[in-house]
Design a protein around this motif. Structure first.
Motif, PDB file in Angstrom:
ATOM      1  N   GLN A 184       0.828  -1.205   0.000  1.00 54.08           N
ATOM      2  CA  GLN A 184       0.000   0.000   0.000  1.00 54.08           C
ATOM      3  C   GLN A 184       0.864   1.257   0.000  1.00 54.08           C
ATOM      4  N   GLU A 185       2.021   1.180   0.666  1.00 54.16           N
ATOM      5  CA  GLU A 185       2.929   2.325   0.668  1.00 54.16           C
ATOM      6  C   GLU A 185       3.650   2.472  -0.669  1.00 54.16           C
ATOM      7  N   VAL A 186       3.946   1.354  -1.343  1.00 50.50           N
ATOM      8  CA  VAL A 186       4.672   1.376  -2.624  1.00 50.50           C
ATOM      9  C   VAL A 186       3.838   0.615  -3.651  1.00 50.50           C
ATOM     10  N   PRO A 187       2.760   1.204  -4.164  1.00 46.96           N
ATOM     11  CA  PRO A 187       1.850   0.495  -5.069  1.00 46.96           C
ATOM     12  C   PRO A 187       2.475   0.084  -6.402  1.00 46.96           C
ATOM     13  N   ALA A 188       3.614   0.674  -6.765  1.00 49.83           N
ATOM     14  CA  ALA A 188       4.252   0.329  -8.034  1.00 49.83           C
ATOM     15  C   ALA A 188       4.736  -1.119  -8.053  1.00 49.83           C
ATOM     16  N   VAL A 189       4.872  -1.734  -6.866  1.00 45.60           N
ATOM     17  CA  VAL A 189       5.301  -3.134  -6.795  1.00 45.60           C
ATOM     18  C   VAL A 189       4.108  -4.072  -6.949  1.00 45.60           C
ATOM     19  N   ASN A 190       2.942  -3.593  -6.567  1.00 49.50           N
ATOM     20  CA  ASN A 190       1.717  -4.393  -6.665  1.00 49.50           C
ATOM     21  C   ASN A 190       1.136  -4.221  -8.065  1.00 49.50           C
ATOM     22  N   ALA A 191       1.875  -4.742  -9.047  1.00 46.17           N
ATOM     23  CA  ALA A 191       1.577  -4.412 -10.444  1.00 46.17           C
ATOM     24  C   ALA A 191       1.911  -5.580 -11.362  1.00 46.17           C
ATOM     25  N   ALA A 192       1.600  -5.400 -12.658  1.00 43.15           N
ATOM     26  CA  ALA A 192       1.875  -6.436 -13.653  1.00 43.15           C
ATOM     27  C   ALA A 192       2.157  -5.795 -15.004  1.00 43.15           C
ATOM     28  N   TYR A 193       2.997  -6.468 -15.793  1.00 48.30           N
ATOM     29  CA  TYR A 193       3.319  -6.016 -17.152  1.00 48.30           C
ATOM     30  C   TYR A 193       2.183  -6.419 -18.078  1.00 48.30           C
ATOM     31  N   ASN A 194       1.743  -5.487 -18.926  1.00 51.16           N
ATOM     32  CA  ASN A 194       0.589  -5.755 -19.794  1.00 51.16           C
ATOM     33  C   ASN A 194       0.869  -5.334 -21.236  1.00 51.16           C
ATOM     34  N   GLY A 195       2.025  -5.719 -21.758  1.00 54.15           N
ATOM     35  CA  GLY A 195       2.356  -5.419 -23.142  1.00 54.15           C
ATOM     36  C   GLY A 195       2.761  -3.978 -23.348  1.00 54.15           C
ATOM     37  N   SER A 221       1.494  -1.503 -21.506  1.00 54.13           N
ATOM     38  CA  SER A 221       1.129  -0.754 -20.305  1.00 54.13           C
ATOM     39  C   SER A 221       1.509  -1.556 -19.058  1.00 54.13           C
ATOM     40  N   ILE A 222       1.482  -0.868 -17.933  1.00 53.95           N
ATOM     41  CA  ILE A 222       1.689  -1.504 -16.626  1.00 53.95           C
ATOM     42  C   ILE A 222       0.424  -1.286 -15.811  1.00 53.95           C
ATOM     43  N   VAL A 223      -0.094  -2.355 -15.243  1.00 56.29           N
ATOM     44  CA  VAL A 223      -1.310  -2.262 -14.431  1.00 56.29           C
ATOM     45  C   VAL A 223      -0.927  -2.242 -12.960  1.00 56.29           C
ATOM     46  N   GLU A 224      -1.286  -1.169 -12.248  1.00 56.40           N
ATOM     47  CA  GLU A 224      -1.110  -1.108 -10.802  1.00 56.40           C
ATOM     48  C   GLU A 224      -2.458  -1.438 -10.160  1.00 56.40           C
TER      49      GLU A 224
END
Length: 427
Positions: free
Chosen positions: A271-282, A284-287
């Motif tokens: 929650q403090e670093v939402p950029a880690v709670n993400a996935a590669y999507n071609g 784009s990056i989904v947070e």
């Protein structure tokens, strides 16, 4: 009219399943909701319920056999249908070819090129019980069916028996064929031994193990990994855990594990670093707005990762209870397909096995996985003095397409902060 019991699609990625065990047999009555079989999917082994009622008149897929989604596994007669006293012979559905209608298979039998090998007989003249696919494979590979012990129902020889026999070198007292008449051996796949000795054990891959192998290979080949490690002072966490568990022991409450606290620390850090709670999507990056923690749980034939969903909204108590429940059901093969969905970050803990630290492989499509080592007592420097301390290694494996080094370091240090100041997780 007869009702076909088909291989269900038990997960979004499932294309085939292995029929592990029949709970019902030919002649058994079935009611809606009865467990009739156990199916191994790409994620776990699950129970298959009946959606119709009647009597099983035919079983087409033997135990241990793979079948595609939608294949007919068995046939059910409705209650008002007349059921013959002598149940139809079991029909193997070990391949797509063998699930063809009877008339079509009769046409194939009239063609020499497509007909199955003749039904073999034992030395004493009795007919061997062999599935059609097993006969076909044995004929193609030159395997003598009389030398094989069947593992199917009533000792029936099935395809996997022939394949296992073909993999092991045959013992024979006859002279070996000349090299001129022997067919050229196919080159062994890279990384696999060219021959199998008589004392070697050949273990066929389960559906779960195949999927694990494919996904981990894909992860390592397609995802640019990088790894970080930090060492944490685990003494405050262990002290708080001891205090809480002592209190709950008196009241019969929940007992907390170290892993429960680490999971909660991960959630707060995400929650403090939402950029880690993400996935590669071609392109784009989904947070992700919600945190779904995939918890790696070791089971008999591999590893499963059920998910604590919407974890940012759950208390430490709820998280602990969910993980215990999922771990117990994972080992009993009772998890549901939906419980594997929604993961955004994974935790893998090998501390209980005495591992101090390790680098885990990213669980795609997620971008990060936290690896947890054991808590080790060691000498540490405190204000210039050498004292005994409790230390724990935390690792982080990242997809570099999504997460940069500084972001990963910020997240890992946030996890460390909550581990070293565990009361912050109770606020």
């Amino acid at each position: 009219m007869p009702i076909n019991i088909e291989m269900p699609k038990l997960s979004d990625t499932m294309t085939e399943g292995t029929l592990v065990n029949w709970r019902k047999q030919v002649g058994d009555e079935v009611e809606i909701g009865d467990i009739i079989a156990e199916i191994e999917t790409d994620k776990a082994t699950m129970e298959m319920e009946a959606f119709d009622e009647g009597t099983i008149t035919e079983i087409r897929v033997e135990e241990g056999t793979k079948a595609p989604v939608g294949a007919v596994l068995a046939v059910l007669a409705e209650e008002d249908e007349e059921v013959s006293d002598s149940a139809p012979a079991e029909k193997s559905n070990e391949s797509a070819e063998e699930s063809k209608p009877a008339k079509e298979s009769e046409k194939e039998e009239s063609s020499a090129s497509e007909s199955p090998a003749p039904v073999p007989v034992a030395d004493d003249g009795t007919r061997l019980r062999v599935s059609p696919l097993a006969r076909k494979i044995a004929a193609e590979k030159g395997v003598d069916l009389k030398t094989i012990s069947g593992s199917g129902p009533s000792g029936r020889i099935v395809a996997k028996d022939v394949e296992a026999a073909e993999a092991a070198p045959a013992k024979s007292s006859t002279p070996a064929a000349s090299s001129e008449s022997a067919p050229a051996a196919s080159p062994a796949p890279q990384g696999i031994l060219p021959s199998v000795g008589p004392d070697d054990k050949v273990v066929p891959l389960s559906s779960m193990r195949k999927i694990i192998a494919d996904r981990l290979l894909t992860s390592k080949v397609t995802i640019p990994h990088f790894y970080l490690h930090v060492e944490c002072d685990a003494a405050p966490l262990m002290a708080l855990r001891k205090q809480i568990n002592a209190q709950t022991a008196d009241t019969g409450g929940n007992k907390y594990t170290v892993n429960d606290f680490i999971v909660k620390a991960m959630i707060n850090a995400a929650q403090e670093v939402p950029a880690v709670n993400a996935a590669y999507n071609g392109d784009s990056i989904v947070e992700f707005a919600n945190v779904g923690v995939s918890v790696a749980i070791a089971v008999e034939d591999g590893l499963v990762t059920p998910v604590v969903k919407d974890a940012q909204n759950k208390s430490l108590l709820t998280i602990s209870q969910e993980i215990k429940d999922m771990a117990a059901r994972a080992r009993d093969k009772k998890l549901k397909p939906s419980e594997f969905d929604g993961g955004t970050i994974t935790i893998s803990n090998l501390g209980a096995w005495g591992v101090e630290g390790f680098d885990a492989i990213v669980n795609p499509p997620q971008a990060a996985i936290v690896s947890v080592g054991g808590i080790i007592e060691k000498a540490v420097s405190v204000n210039g003095e050498i004292k005994s301390g409790l230390r724990m290694n935390l690792g982080l494996s990242c997809d570099h397409r999504v997460i940069d080094g500084a972001v990963a370091a910020t997240f890992l240090n946030a996890v460390k902060k909550f581990v070293e100041q565990p009361t912050l997780m109770l606020v």
